[in-house]
Design an enzyme around this catalytic site. Structure first.
Site, mmCIF file in Angstrom:
data_model
loop_
_atom_site.group_PDB
_atom_site.id
_atom_site.type_symbol
_atom_site.label_atom_id
_atom_site.label_comp_id
_atom_site.label_asym_id
_atom_site.label_seq_id
_atom_site.Cartn_x
_atom_site.Cartn_y
_atom_site.Cartn_z
ATOM 1 C CE LYS A 41 -8.636 4.648 9.685
ATOM 2 N NZ LYS A 41 -8.067 3.333 9.586
ATOM 3 C CG ASP A 71 -5.385 7.429 9.017
ATOM 4 O OD1 ASP A 71 -5.325 7.149 7.803
ATOM 5 O OD2 ASP A 71 -5.246 6.590 9.920
HETATM 6 O O1 C5P Z 1 1.453 9.646 9.249
HETATM 7 P P1 C5P Z 1 1.438 8.977 10.592
HETATM 8 O O2 C5P Z 1 2.256 9.723 11.598
HETATM 9 O O3 C5P Z 1 0.064 8.694 11.072
HETATM 10 O O4 C5P Z 1 2.122 7.554 10.390
HETATM 11 C C1 C5P Z 1 2.558 6.774 11.487
HETATM 12 C C2 C5P Z 1 3.595 5.774 11.005
HETATM 13 O O5 C5P Z 1 2.964 4.798 10.172
HETATM 14 C C3 C5P Z 1 4.688 6.382 10.148
HETATM 15 O O6 C5P Z 1 5.762 6.789 10.920
HETATM 16 C C4 C5P Z 1 5.063 5.226 9.237
HETATM 17 O O7 C5P Z 1 5.936 4.359 9.903
HETATM 18 C C5 C5P Z 1 3.774 4.481 9.055
HETATM 19 N N1 C5P Z 1 3.048 4.822 7.804
HETATM 20 C C6 C5P Z 1 3.520 4.366 6.592
HETATM 21 N N2 C5P Z 1 2.843 4.642 5.442
HETATM 22 C C7 C5P Z 1 1.685 5.335 5.483
HETATM 23 C C8 C5P Z 1 1.168 5.813 6.715
HETATM 24 C C9 C5P Z 1 1.870 5.536 7.870
HETATM 25 O O8 C5P Z 1 4.575 3.700 6.525
HETATM 26 N N3 C5P Z 1 1.028 5.569 4.354
#
Ligand code: C5P
Length: 283
Positions: free
Chosen positions: A11, A136
Site C-alpha cells: 500500500k 494496517d
Molecule cells: O499496530 P502496529 O503494531 O502496526 O503499530 C506499531 C507501532 O506504531 C505501535 O506500537 C505504535 O507505537 C505506533 N502506532 C501508533 N498509532 C497508530 C499506529 C501505530 O502510535 N495509529
C-alpha cells in the site's frame, strides 16, 4: 493437501494526517490508502503436522512474523480447531519501508484461512481479527482505495482512484515507526494534508486534484533520514512525477505518473542508484 495462494499487495499513503496521541499510546490518524501492484505471494497449506511453519525469504518465520500472528489470531477468534499450517511467502515488498509488507502478508494469510476453513466468515469479522494483529492489517484485508481512521482500523471503502503508474524508491535504510511517532508528539507536525480535498478528488476521479493533495505528515519529523528521503522526492519530481511523497513512516518515496513512458524513464533513471526501485500501478 489443501492449499491457497493469494497476492498480498503493498500500500501507499496518498495522504497521512496525525490527529493526536491517544490514551492507549496509539495515535489517531486519517489516511487515504491505495493498493499498488507490487505484491508478495502468500501460499497457505493445511498440513498433517502440528503448528504453523512459515517461510518468508530472509525474514524470520517465527512468532515475530505478522503472518504467523494472523494465523494464531484466526484460530483464537473463530474457534476453529488449530490445524497444521505451512505458510510460504514469496517476498518482494521491502520490509520496514512504509508499504505495509508484513501487514499485507498477514491479511493474505487471513483471507487464505477463510477460504480453506470458514468460507462464510464475513469480511468485517476478518478485518476485526486483523486489527488485533496490526493497525494496517484491516486495510490490507480490504485493499483498493480507502479512507482509514482511528488507529488505521476504521475503514471507508472509496471509489477506485484514477489509474496511475507509480515509481517506488526505497533508500538503503529502515525507519522506526514508534520513533517517528515519538518525534511527532514532541515537536508537533506542521504538514497537515487536506484529507477532504483528497476525498473529493478520488470521488470525482480528478487526477490533477489528487496529485495536488498528496501529503504525508511524517515527512515533517524525519531525523537523520530526512535528506535522503527529500533527495529522492526531488529527483522524482525532476523526472516528471505529477506528485511525490513518502509513504507511511517511510522511508520509501513514491512518484505518480499518468504517462507510462515517463514512469518507465524515471524507473530506469533511479534504479542504478537505488537497488529497491519498483515500477508499479494502482490496483
Ligand atoms: O499496530 P502496529 O503494531 O502496526 O503499530 C506499531 C507501532 O506504531 C505501535 O506500537 C505504535 O507505537 C505506533 N502506532 C501508533 N498509532 C497508530 C499506529 C501505530 O502510535 N495509529
Amino acid at each position: 493437501m489443501k492449499r491457497v495462494t493469494l497476492p498480498a499487495y503493498a500500500k501507499l499513503n496518498l495522504t497521512l494526517d496525525i490527529l493526536g496521541r491517544r490514551a492507549d499510546g496509539y495515535h489517531d490518524l486519517r489516511m487515504v490508502m491505495q493498493a499498488v501492484s507490487l505484491h508478495d505471494d502468500v501460499t497457505v497449506a493445511l498440513t498433517e503436522e502440528d503448528g504453523v511453519v512459515c517461510r518468508c525469504g530472509e525474514i524470520p518465520g517465527d512468532e515475530s512474523n505478522l503472518a504467523v500472528r494472523a494465523a494464531r489470531a484466526f484460530f483464537a477468534a473463530t474457534g476453529t480447531p488449530p490445524c497444521g499450517l505451512a505458510v510460504d511467502i514469496v517476498k518482494r515488498i521491502p520490509a520496514q519501508a512504509g508499504m505495509a509488507g508484513g501487514s499485507a502478508d498477514a491479511a493474505a494469510t487471513l483471507r487464505a484461512l477463510r477460504e480453506l476453513l470458514l468460507p462464510t466468515l464475513p469480511d468485517e469479522a476478518l478485518r476485526e481479527i486483523g486489527a488485533a494483529v496490526g493497525s494496517d492489517v484491516p486495510y490490507c484485508v480490504l485493499g483498493g482505495t480507502a479512507l482509514a481512521e482511528g488507529r488505521g482500523e476504521r475503514l471507508t471503502p472509496l471509489r477506485s482512484a484514477p489509474p496511475f503508474r507509480v515509481v517506488l524508491c526505497k533508500p538503503d535504510f529502515g525507519v522506526s515507526t514508534p520513533a517517528l511517532f515519538a518525534r511527532a508528539d514532541e515537536r508537533g507536525v506542521t504538514i497537515r494534508p487536506d484529507t477532504e480535498a483528497m476525498l473529493r478528488a478520488v470521488e470525482t476521479g480528478d487526477a490533477a486534484a489528487l496529485c495536488a493533495n498528496v501529503a504525508n505528515a511524517f515527512e515533517d519529523v524525519l531525523g537523520d533520514e530526512r535528506d535522503a528521503v527529500l533527495a529522492i522526492k526531488a529527483r522524482l519530481l525532476a523526472l516528471r512525477a505529477e506528485a511525490a511523497a513518502m509513504t507511511g513512516s517511510g522511508p520509501t518515496v513514491f512518484g505518480l505518473y499518468r504517462d507510462e513512458a515517463a514512469a518507465r524513464a524515471a524507473y530506469e533513471a533511479l534504479r542504478p542508484d537505488y537497488a529497491q526501485t519498483f515500477l508499479t500501478r494502482f490496483v
